[in-house]
Design a protein around this motif. Sequence first.
Motif, PDB file in Angstrom:
ATOM      1  N   LEU A  41       0.837  -1.190   0.000  1.00 30.54           N
ATOM      2  CA  LEU A  41       0.000   0.000   0.000  1.00 30.54           C
ATOM      3  C   LEU A  41       0.877   1.246   0.000  1.00 30.54           C
ATOM      4  O   LEU A  41       2.033   1.191   0.423  1.00 30.54           O
ATOM      5  CB  LEU A  41      -0.917   0.026   1.227  1.00 30.54           C
ATOM      6  CG  LEU A  41      -2.023  -1.030   1.278  1.00 30.54           C
ATOM      7  CD1 LEU A  41      -2.759  -0.959   2.607  1.00 30.54           C
ATOM      8  CD2 LEU A  41      -3.001  -0.873   0.113  1.00 30.54           C
ATOM      9  N   VAL A  63       1.712   4.878   1.518  1.00 31.85           N
ATOM     10  CA  VAL A  63       1.547   5.674   2.732  1.00 31.85           C
ATOM     11  C   VAL A  63       2.172   7.044   2.471  1.00 31.85           C
ATOM     12  O   VAL A  63       3.322   7.136   2.045  1.00 31.85           O
ATOM     13  CB  VAL A  63       2.212   4.994   3.943  1.00 31.85           C
ATOM     14  CG1 VAL A  63       2.120   5.887   5.170  1.00 31.85           C
ATOM     15  CG2 VAL A  63       1.555   3.638   4.218  1.00 31.85           C
ATOM     16  N   ALA A  76      -2.496   6.995   5.502  1.00 28.13           N
ATOM     17  CA  ALA A  76      -2.856   5.895   4.611  1.00 28.13           C
ATOM     18  C   ALA A  76      -4.167   6.261   3.926  1.00 28.13           C
ATOM     19  O   ALA A  76      -5.209   6.351   4.582  1.00 28.13           O
ATOM     20  CB  ALA A  76      -3.000   4.593   5.389  1.00 28.13           C
ATOM     21  N   GLU A  77      -4.079   6.526   2.632  1.00 30.75           N
ATOM     22  CA  GLU A  77      -5.281   6.868   1.885  1.00 30.75           C
ATOM     23  C   GLU A  77      -6.156   5.613   1.727  1.00 30.75           C
ATOM     24  O   GLU A  77      -5.652   4.523   1.457  1.00 30.75           O
ATOM     25  CB  GLU A  77      -4.915   7.392   0.492  1.00 30.75           C
ATOM     26  CG  GLU A  77      -3.836   8.463   0.478  1.00 30.75           C
ATOM     27  CD  GLU A  77      -4.361   9.821   0.902  1.00 30.75           C
ATOM     28  OE1 GLU A  77      -5.575   9.945   1.141  1.00 30.75           O
ATOM     29  OE2 GLU A  77      -3.537  10.757   1.005  1.00 30.75           O
ATOM     30  N   ILE A  78      -7.460   5.763   1.909  1.00 26.33           N
ATOM     31  CA  ILE A  78      -8.385   4.651   1.701  1.00 26.33           C
ATOM     32  C   ILE A  78      -8.683   4.560   0.212  1.00 26.33           C
ATOM     33  O   ILE A  78      -9.318   5.445  -0.370  1.00 26.33           O
ATOM     34  CB  ILE A  78      -9.668   4.843   2.517  1.00 26.33           C
ATOM     35  CG1 ILE A  78      -9.335   4.879   4.016  1.00 26.33           C
ATOM     36  CG2 ILE A  78     -10.664   3.718   2.219  1.00 26.33           C
ATOM     37  CD1 ILE A  78     -10.515   5.197   4.903  1.00 26.33           C
ATOM     38  N   ASP A  97      -7.307  -0.752  -3.108  1.00 28.79           N
ATOM     39  CA  ASP A  97      -6.368  -1.750  -2.579  1.00 28.79           C
ATOM     40  C   ASP A  97      -6.447  -1.878  -1.051  1.00 28.79           C
ATOM     41  O   ASP A  97      -6.058  -2.911  -0.500  1.00 28.79           O
ATOM     42  CB  ASP A  97      -4.929  -1.408  -2.992  1.00 28.79           C
ATOM     43  CG  ASP A  97      -4.582  -1.927  -4.378  1.00 28.79           C
ATOM     44  OD1 ASP A  97      -5.313  -2.799  -4.889  1.00 28.79           O
ATOM     45  OD2 ASP A  97      -3.585  -1.465  -4.963  1.00 28.79           O
ATOM     46  N   SER A  98      -6.934  -0.854  -0.370  1.00 31.96           N
ATOM     47  CA  SER A  98      -7.098  -0.939   1.085  1.00 31.96           C
ATOM     48  C   SER A  98      -8.048  -2.077   1.442  1.00 31.96           C
ATOM     49  O   SER A  98      -7.869  -2.757   2.465  1.00 31.96           O
ATOM     50  CB  SER A  98      -7.640   0.378   1.638  1.00 31.96           C
ATOM     51  OG  SER A  98      -6.828   1.472   1.276  1.00 31.96           O
ATOM     52  N   PHE A 116      -6.925  -5.804   2.898  1.00 30.16           N
ATOM     53  CA  PHE A 116      -7.280  -5.526   4.287  1.00 30.16           C
ATOM     54  C   PHE A 116      -6.737  -6.591   5.240  1.00 30.16           C
ATOM     55  O   PHE A 116      -6.134  -6.274   6.273  1.00 30.16           O
ATOM     56  CB  PHE A 116      -8.811  -5.437   4.426  1.00 30.16           C
ATOM     57  CG  PHE A 116      -9.275  -5.124   5.825  1.00 30.16           C
ATOM     58  CD1 PHE A 116      -9.173  -3.831   6.324  1.00 30.16           C
ATOM     59  CD2 PHE A 116      -9.798  -6.121   6.639  1.00 30.16           C
ATOM     60  CE1 PHE A 116      -9.591  -3.534   7.617  1.00 30.16           C
ATOM     61  CE2 PHE A 116     -10.219  -5.837   7.927  1.00 30.16           C
ATOM     62  CZ  PHE A 116     -10.118  -4.541   8.419  1.00 30.16           C
ATOM     63  N   PHE A 131      -2.949  -6.325   5.989  1.00 24.81           N
ATOM     64  CA  PHE A 131      -2.449  -5.160   6.717  1.00 24.81           C
ATOM     65  C   PHE A 131      -3.109  -4.934   8.075  1.00 24.81           C
ATOM     66  O   PHE A 131      -2.684  -4.027   8.802  1.00 24.81           O
ATOM     67  CB  PHE A 131      -2.599  -3.899   5.859  1.00 24.81           C
ATOM     68  CG  PHE A 131      -1.506  -3.739   4.839  1.00 24.81           C
ATOM     69  CD1 PHE A 131      -0.350  -3.019   5.138  1.00 24.81           C
ATOM     70  CD2 PHE A 131      -1.609  -4.335   3.591  1.00 24.81           C
ATOM     71  CE1 PHE A 131       0.660  -2.879   4.216  1.00 24.81           C
ATOM     72  CE2 PHE A 131      -0.600  -4.193   2.651  1.00 24.81           C
ATOM     73  CZ  PHE A 131       0.535  -3.468   2.966  1.00 24.81           C
ATOM     74  N   LEU A 147      -1.889  -2.316  11.021  1.00 22.15           N
ATOM     75  CA  LEU A 147      -2.748  -1.206  11.433  1.00 22.15           C
ATOM     76  C   LEU A 147      -2.978  -1.220  12.939  1.00 22.15           C
ATOM     77  O   LEU A 147      -3.016  -0.172  13.584  1.00 22.15           O
ATOM     78  CB  LEU A 147      -4.078  -1.272  10.695  1.00 22.15           C
ATOM     79  CG  LEU A 147      -4.048  -0.857   9.221  1.00 22.15           C
ATOM     80  CD1 LEU A 147      -5.384  -1.153   8.554  1.00 22.15           C
ATOM     81  CD2 LEU A 147      -3.709   0.618   9.081  1.00 22.15           C
ATOM     82  N   LEU A 178      -5.957   7.409   8.731  1.00 20.49           N
ATOM     83  CA  LEU A 178      -6.683   7.018   7.533  1.00 20.49           C
ATOM     84  C   LEU A 178      -7.388   8.239   6.941  1.00 20.49           C
ATOM     85  O   LEU A 178      -7.945   9.061   7.670  1.00 20.49           O
ATOM     86  CB  LEU A 178      -7.702   5.929   7.863  1.00 20.49           C
ATOM     87  CG  LEU A 178      -7.132   4.644   8.484  1.00 20.49           C
ATOM     88  CD1 LEU A 178      -8.251   3.675   8.782  1.00 20.49           C
ATOM     89  CD2 LEU A 178      -6.107   3.996   7.560  1.00 20.49           C
ATOM     90  N   VAL A 223      -9.191   7.897  -4.021  1.00 19.36           N
ATOM     91  CA  VAL A 223      -9.943   6.655  -4.175  1.00 19.36           C
ATOM     92  C   VAL A 223     -10.576   6.576  -5.558  1.00 19.36           C
ATOM     93  O   VAL A 223     -10.590   5.505  -6.188  1.00 19.36           O
ATOM     94  CB  VAL A 223     -11.010   6.505  -3.055  1.00 19.36           C
ATOM     95  CG1 VAL A 223     -12.105   7.557  -3.182  1.00 19.36           C
ATOM     96  CG2 VAL A 223     -11.617   5.107  -3.094  1.00 19.36           C
TER      97      VAL A 223
END
Length: 434
Positions: free
Chosen positions: A228, A230, A273-275, A278-279, A283, A286, A290, A299, A305
Amino acid sequence: MEAFAPSPSLPEAVEVAIIGGGIIGITAALELAERGISVAVCEKGGVGHEQSGRNWGWVRVMGRDPGEIPMALESQRLWEAMERRIGADVGFRRSGIVYLADTEAGMAKHEEWLGHAAPYQLGTRLLRGAELASVVPGMKRAFAGGIYTPLDARAEPFRAVPAIAKRVVELGGHVLTGCAVRGLDIEGGRVAGVITEKGRIRCQRAVLAGGAWSRLFLGNLGIDFPQLKVRGSVMRTKPMSGTPEFAVGTSDFAFRKRADGGYSIAHRGASVAEIVPDSFRLFGDFVPALVRQRHEVRLRARRQVLDEWNTPRRWSLDEKTPFEAVRVLDPAPDQHILDEAKRNLVAAFPAFAGAEIAASWAGFMDATPDAVPVIGEVPRLPGFIIATGFSGHGFGIGPGAGRAVAALATGAAPGFDMRPFRLDRFARLQRTTH
């Protein structure tokens, strides 16, 4: 960013083609070029224009994952020799780094890390009371203590990568900018070349050192890489006098002296961490990270997105790719986080009260679930080496990682244990790389 003159034309063939012109790709190319091995680096944007030129500039061993310590030590030795090696100043200075702990629980974690580091005789020590005040004068905030490594260092990101790339070209290597790699040319089940937007380069080995872009590139090959992005924000001050030469990190700010006399300042406990799609896809991978870093990662749900939702995840090698649509990831800094960092810094070190901010920026770190990079050859694609997922550590350990990549590409011994960086430690990669 220092000026860099790229190679004028695409070579027909090289022994090793490297995808990505950040610190990992460029130092790997330097290692290969010094050994007389033909190499081409293909960078879709500019050399060092993403996180390799946007990071804090710390070159540290302290606090590294135990498996990274040998590579970090090798990197410091290589950084120290870099000026002589390339004939240019990269700003390397062994000025020391201090981590300050707010609580006894924080000090216990530092003491635990000292146990891992003991075999390497780093000279790291815990600081308390009068010794802490002596090593770190001018503090107005009460800390439980700290941990100090005098031999840890700094270098200048904006200067280093272009300077190293220049030396690669002087040695006969090719460094191409504005040259996105669309994919691999596969013959007989192994790498035979790379397909760029400007044409094909035949090669025996291809290295992906694509940083935050790596998951997207690998996905088009059917490799589900757990990574991901960041976002970290940084600001720099105008030159200051009478402030520390060493770097300091706390739970809510960090700073380090710059070669120009100013300071780089960031919020050590507030990456974003952008939602994004891929978040959700990653999930499960990670969640443990988290939970561990719930006080350090914030977040955010923003326009990114939609941008990523609309980004193609598959393409053919004769069509324009996402790497040509967006040449450089240039996210906006989070001003709220930077303002918070500066307030915390001034409250702890009043000497910074008069600091004038000259600029601010942000960059995307390529994070893996365990914050340790992946470096190794893909078993089902002989000749294809992955070196990515450095999770914000890439600049500091870049030269050691570059040496390891060059060793993998030539069949030489890297000089340290590569097992901590193996691909198959992630179940997701076991399924798609074998």
